[in-house]
Write an enzyme that holds these catalytic residues in place. Structure first.
Site, mmCIF file in Angstrom:
data_model
loop_
_atom_site.group_PDB
_atom_site.id
_atom_site.type_symbol
_atom_site.label_atom_id
_atom_site.label_comp_id
_atom_site.label_asym_id
_atom_site.label_seq_id
_atom_site.Cartn_x
_atom_site.Cartn_y
_atom_site.Cartn_z
ATOM 1 N N ASP A 136 72.278 18.635 85.003
ATOM 2 C CA ASP A 136 71.224 18.017 84.293
ATOM 3 C C ASP A 136 69.973 19.041 84.026
ATOM 4 O O ASP A 136 69.664 19.419 85.256
ATOM 5 C CB ASP A 136 70.661 16.808 85.209
ATOM 6 C CG ASP A 136 69.745 15.802 84.549
ATOM 7 O OD1 ASP A 136 69.581 15.994 83.462
ATOM 8 O OD2 ASP A 136 69.353 14.691 85.304
ATOM 9 N N ASP A 170 70.455 16.562 77.350
ATOM 10 C CA ASP A 170 70.220 17.580 78.438
ATOM 11 C C ASP A 170 70.941 17.344 79.628
ATOM 12 O O ASP A 170 70.615 17.839 80.677
ATOM 13 C CB ASP A 170 68.638 17.494 78.752
ATOM 14 C CG ASP A 170 68.309 15.852 79.005
ATOM 15 O OD1 ASP A 170 69.121 15.157 78.890
ATOM 16 O OD2 ASP A 170 67.212 15.799 79.712
ATOM 17 N N GLU A 171 72.150 16.511 79.411
ATOM 18 C CA GLU A 171 72.981 16.205 80.474
ATOM 19 C C GLU A 171 74.367 15.999 80.140
ATOM 20 O O GLU A 171 74.723 15.565 79.065
ATOM 21 C CB GLU A 171 72.470 15.069 81.364
ATOM 22 C CG GLU A 171 72.604 13.805 80.722
ATOM 23 C CD GLU A 171 72.133 12.692 81.814
ATOM 24 O OE1 GLU A 171 72.475 12.683 82.850
ATOM 25 O OE2 GLU A 171 71.390 11.658 81.274
#
Length: 359
Positions: A13, A107-108
């Site tokens: 993350d 983003d993860e």
């Protein structure tokens, strides 16, 4: 994988991704409280740097509220094309370690590194090397959770934020889950957490103490999931080919809103979040649904389907606004709004436009 061996799952993350990209690219923003979003009267915060978070500024917060909390807050416009490009760099790094990558957003992502492609021996060492390569290649920090299932890995990635990692081993998993508040559990939203609290369920230990029959009585189809995660059990594989049926984003406001401008700003923020995923995944749908929850917890949805996929950011924003405006003005405060795009597929099978619906 041989039967009986635990999987090695990493949840990566990125730390304050949008805001961190902006601080990376503009030296004048480093060390300052930064909000990605619009400072206009209708604006909302899309993302906040850690310096801004220290003042209570967070995503989906109205800009005027954010400025009251942090008068020195610096607003910057989002650059989704840049975020998408950086995300591609990060995913290229992931691909050096495994083919089993399940992105959740720009983003993860989950990574299954059980096969240990690079011979690093432990998932801990793998996560550490991935984070170091992300920092070297992008100038950005990432946090990681390492465990034997996806539920625990996602929980663990929050444990040492920012720029840290945390592992939950098979020996510690069940006992660790019992110590956590249920509000932290993936799949337990604010409404469910409040309901659990009313039933005396505040921690994982409280949840584990409830028999399955009790959970089925009160939580219906979600009961088996809650029963399993209270025991740190999750057999879902990391699925790189998972077919998304929809993409959605929702937010609960700090206070119940009646002002149309504030409500519309919140809906636009959710539409922007959804578009970022659709554009990044190159997955486009034909149906837009706006979810609205009022102060009395009554919930409605408004949906509209188009004859072709919604392949433009502006089109999604326009449709979302039209849908929420169908319930405005409202004498009852609104506590939550959400936007979802669904009905993915080709134009050839497009359905006719549907009327507004309430659920």
């Amino acid at each position: 994988m041989p039967a009986g061996l635990p999987r090695k799952i990493i949840h990566v993350d990125m730390d304050a991704f949008y805001a961190s990209v902006e601080q990376r690219d503009d030296a004048a923003l480093r060390g300052r409280p930064v909000a990605v979003g619009s400072q206009a009267a209708r604006g909302v915060v899309a993302a906040a740097s850690y310096e801004a978070r220290a003042f209570g500024v967070h995503s989906a917060l109205p800009s005027v509220t954010a400025l009251r909390r942090c008068p020195d807050l610096v607003f910057v416009r989002p650059r989704f094309d840049v975020y998408k490009a950086v995300s591609a760099q990060i995913h290229a790094i992931f691909a050096d370690y495994t083919d089993l990558i399940q992105p959740l957003s720009l983003d993860e992502a989950y990574l299954d590194v059980t096969a240990d492609r690079r011979g690093l021996e432990t998932a801990w060492a793998t996560a550490r090397e991935i984070r170091a390569r992300i920092l070297a290649g992008t100038g950005l920090t990432a946090s990681a959770g390492i465990s034997y299932n996806k539920f625990l890995a996602k929980l663990a990635s929050d444990q040492r934020k920012p720029n840290g990692q945390f592992a939950v081993t098979p020996a510690m998993g069940p006992a660790w889950v019992e110590t956590l508040p249920v509000a932290r559990f993936h799949g337990v939203g604010p409404v469910t957490a409040a309901k659990m609290k009313r039933l005396g369920i505040k921690t994982g230990a409280d949840l584990r103490a409830k028999p399955l029959a009790f959970l089925e009585e009160h939580f219906g189809s979600g009961a088996r999931w809650y029963h399993a995660i209270a025991r740190a059990e999750d057999d879902r594989p990391v699925n790189p080919h998972r077919e998304r049926k929809s993409s959605g984003s929702e937010t609960t406001f700090d206070r119940d809103l009646t002002d149309a401008a504030d409500i519309e700003a919140g809906v636009l923020r959710m539409a922007d979040d959804v578009w970022a995923w659709c554009d990044g995944a190159q997955a486009f749908g034909r149906t837009v649904t706006v979810k609205i929850k009022f102060a009395d917890f009554r919930q409605i949805t408004r949906s509209r389907s188009r004859g072709s996929v919604i392949a433009g950011h502006a089109a999604l924003r326009t449709t979302s606004l039209e849908l929420v405006r169908s319930v405005l003005p409202t004498p009852i405060g609104i506590r939550l709004v959400g936007v979802t795009v669904s009905n993915f597929g080709s134009d050839a099978t497009a359905a006719p436009t549907l009327p507004l619906t309430t659920a």
